[in-house]
Design a protein around this motif. Structure first.
Motif, short mmCIF file in Angstrom:
data_model
loop_
_atom_site.label_atom_id
_atom_site.label_comp_id
_atom_site.label_asym_id
_atom_site.label_seq_id
_atom_site.Cartn_x
_atom_site.Cartn_y
_atom_site.Cartn_z
N ARG A 148 69.10 20.16 27.86
CA ARG A 148 67.71 19.87 27.47
C ARG A 148 66.93 21.11 27.06
O ARG A 148 65.72 21.03 26.84
N HIS A 166 64.55 21.00 24.17
CA HIS A 166 63.61 19.89 24.07
C HIS A 166 62.19 20.35 24.40
O HIS A 166 61.99 21.33 25.11
N ASN A 224 57.31 16.68 26.03
CA ASN A 224 57.05 15.25 25.80
C ASN A 224 58.31 14.47 25.41
O ASN A 224 58.26 13.26 25.22
N GLN A 225 59.44 15.16 25.32
CA GLN A 225 60.71 14.47 25.09
C GLN A 225 61.45 14.25 26.41
O GLN A 225 62.60 13.80 26.40
N LEU A 226 60.80 14.56 27.50
CA LEU A 226 61.45 14.45 28.81
C LEU A 226 60.76 13.41 29.68
O LEU A 226 59.57 13.16 29.53
N SER A 227 61.52 12.86 30.61
CA SER A 227 60.91 11.97 31.60
C SER A 227 60.12 12.81 32.62
O SER A 227 60.24 14.03 32.67
N GLN A 272 62.26 14.91 34.85
CA GLN A 272 62.80 16.08 34.13
C GLN A 272 61.72 17.15 33.96
O GLN A 272 61.99 18.34 34.11
N ASN A 312 62.97 9.48 41.66
CA ASN A 312 62.70 10.84 41.17
C ASN A 312 62.06 11.71 42.25
O ASN A 312 62.33 12.91 42.32
P1 ADP Z 1 62.85 7.64 33.10
O1 ADP Z 1 64.15 6.94 33.16
O2 ADP Z 1 62.77 8.80 34.06
O3 ADP Z 1 61.64 6.77 33.10
P2 ADP Z 1 62.50 7.82 30.23
O4 ADP Z 1 62.75 6.37 30.11
O5 ADP Z 1 61.17 8.38 29.84
O6 ADP Z 1 62.85 8.38 31.67
O7 ADP Z 1 63.57 8.59 29.40
C1 ADP Z 1 64.96 8.34 29.56
C2 ADP Z 1 65.73 9.42 28.84
O8 ADP Z 1 65.32 9.52 27.47
C3 ADP Z 1 65.49 10.77 29.46
O9 ADP Z 1 66.72 11.43 29.56
C4 ADP Z 1 64.54 11.46 28.49
O10 ADP Z 1 64.79 12.84 28.45
C5 ADP Z 1 64.92 10.83 27.17
N1 ADP Z 1 63.73 10.79 26.29
C6 ADP Z 1 62.55 10.16 26.53
N2 ADP Z 1 61.70 10.30 25.50
C7 ADP Z 1 62.36 11.07 24.58
C8 ADP Z 1 62.01 11.61 23.31
N3 ADP Z 1 60.81 11.39 22.74
N4 ADP Z 1 62.92 12.36 22.68
C9 ADP Z 1 64.12 12.61 23.25
N5 ADP Z 1 64.52 12.14 24.43
C10 ADP Z 1 63.65 11.38 25.11
#
Ligand code: ADP
Ligand code: ADP
Length: 227
Positions: free
Chosen positions: A134, A137, A140-143, A146, A176
């Motif tokens: 990651r 990244h 805002n691309q992470l949960s 993360q 988490n």
């Molecule tokens: P969680 O399961 O913790 O709720 P999300 O559903 O937000 O997490 O995201 C699930 C996966 O998708 C995570 O690995 C996250 O990094 C990835 N992800 C979320 N949004 C994006 C994005 N805009 N671009 C790339 N990867 C993303």
């Protein structure tokens, strides 16, 4: 070894009729390697205490001594440097910089001091936090989990003597939350760093070595639960 000592700490916000005494003559010390949970009702002074410990906001009275340094005797520049090197801060809402990548967010405290990044250390931290895939990244691309792991990486990168976390799981679901606490505990034991966590969550408080309860700006209870 005593790593942190606070003496007669008081914080009064505002003046005159508007004055609020958020902390009222609080004293305690913490040993190196200890994991301390700070609990207490909303408005009791927990965040104020953490800000004083973290060198973020000056107390009205009293001292904060970290690793034999009376931190508020330092001028603002020296305090900022001390804070980056000795204190790792973790917040409820991560406080990551949105335009920087994961790697840039983690290494920011080093770059601010013009220190080189130790790539081996960075890799160890990133692997332990399961962020190796990651690094490029943006936040805002992470949960949420993360993002909090990135903020743990940023807190650890300078090998600080103390990690301070203000409701680090307050914005996370229970899976988490458990993961974040497990990581904080693992680094606490592995690096023999001192960990101080503010939490509303009793399950987290029960994992600490010691629980300090704050009420109305004073210590209501201070219990060692794991000697
Ligand atoms: P969680 O399961 O913790 O709720 P999300 O559903 O937000 O997490 O995201 C699930 C996966 O998708 C995570 O690995 C996250 O990094 C990835 N992800 C979320 N949004 C994006 C994005 N805009 N671009 C790339 N990867 C993303
Ligand atoms: P907690 O973290 O336990 O919820 P805080 O440390 O945030 O408590 O707040 C303690 C008290 O200080 C509360 O009465 C709060 O309203 C007050 N307080 C906190 N920050 C400020 C501020 N910047 N200005 C005025 N009052 C404040």
């Amino acid at each position: 070894m005593e790593i942190l000592k606070i003496e007669h700490l008081s914080k009064i916000y505002g003046k005159g009729e508007m004055a609020v005494k958020a902390l009222d003559n609080v004293s305690f010390s913490v040993q190196k390697g200890e994991f301390v949970a700070i609990i207490g009702p909303s408005g009791s002074g927990k965040s104020t205490l953490l800000h004083m410990l973290g060198g973020v906001d000056r107390p009205t009275y009293g001292k904060v001594i970290i690793d034999n340094t009376d931190i508020y005797s330092l001028d603002e520049t020296a305090l900022a440097v001390f804070r980056r090197r000795q204190i790792g801060l973790i917040y409820q809402f991560y406080n990551l910089i949105p335009v920087l990548t994961v790697e840039e967010n983690i290494t920011l405290p080093l770059l601010l001091d013009q220190h080189k990044v130790d790539m081996k250390q960075l890799k160890e931290i990133v692997d332990a936090l399961k962020l190796s895939d990651r690094l490029n990244h943006l936040p805002n691309q992470l949960s949420g989990g993360q993002q909090q792991r990135v903020s743990i990486g940023r807190a650890l990168i300078n090998n600080p003597s103390i990690i301070l976390a203000d409701e680090p799981t307050g914005n996370l679901d229970s899976k988490n939350s458990s993961e974040i606490i497990a990581l904080l505990k693992m680094f606490n034991k592995m690096l023999n760093q001192t960990l101080i966590v503010i939490t509303h969550d009793e399950r987290i408080a029960l994992q600490a070595d010691r629980v300090i309860s704050i009420e109305d700006g004073r210590i209501a209870k201070d219990e060692v639960i794991r000697p």
